[in-house]
Design a protein around this motif. Structure first.
Motif, short mmCIF file in Angstrom:
data_model
loop_
_atom_site.label_atom_id
_atom_site.label_comp_id
_atom_site.label_asym_id
_atom_site.label_seq_id
_atom_site.Cartn_x
_atom_site.Cartn_y
_atom_site.Cartn_z
N ASP A 1 0.87 -1.17 0.00
CA ASP A 1 0.00 0.00 0.00
C ASP A 1 0.92 1.23 0.00
N TYR A 2 1.31 1.63 -1.21
CA TYR A 2 2.34 2.66 -1.35
C TYR A 2 1.91 4.02 -0.83
N SER A 3 0.64 4.36 -0.95
CA SER A 3 0.21 5.67 -0.45
C SER A 3 0.27 5.70 1.07
N ASP B 1 4.02 5.80 2.02
CA ASP B 1 4.57 7.12 1.74
C ASP B 1 4.13 8.14 2.80
N GLN B 2 2.86 8.12 3.16
CA GLN B 2 2.33 9.09 4.11
C GLN B 2 2.94 8.92 5.51
#
Length: 115
Positions: A31-33, A36-37
């Motif tokens: 889950d890249y988002s 990243d967050q």
């Protein structure tokens, strides 16, 4: 003796360690988002301590420390979510949440000492 460098602040040191742990916890998450967050928020903790410190005035530094507290809360909120989404084992999530609470307490203490 007054602190002369942000690197000497224990809260900055702990924040750096915390960011490394967060990066390692989520480095293989797909889950890249989310990854990243939470990574960006964890890095902003120590970065804003450093930036605020080098503003060289207490009011500016205190303003940045309140921003840091917000970033710490953001990471903590995401850790609760990571636990609920099974992105992190519950015991590890609890340890990270406690570490974020420790950093927040240190930040509030630093703010109070500067007022």
């Amino acid at each position: 003796m007054a602190v002369k460098r942000f690197e000497d602040l224990l809260v900055w040191q702990k924040s750096q360690d915390f960011a490394v742990v967060i990066y390692n916890d989520f480095k293989i998450l797909k889950d890249y988002s989310f990854k990243d967050q939470i990574s960006r928020a964890s890095v902003s903790i120590s970065n804003n301590i450093a930036e605020g410190f080098d503003r060289r005035t207490n009011p500016n530094f205190i303003r940045f420390l309140y921003i840091v507290i917000s970033s710490t809360s953001e990471v903590r909120s995401m850790l609760y979510l990571a636990d609920r989404l099974n992105y992190l084992e519950s015991e590890n999530a609890k340890k990270r949440i406690e570490k974020s609470n420790e950093i927040s307490r240190m930040l509030y203490g630093l703010i109070q000492s500067m007022k």
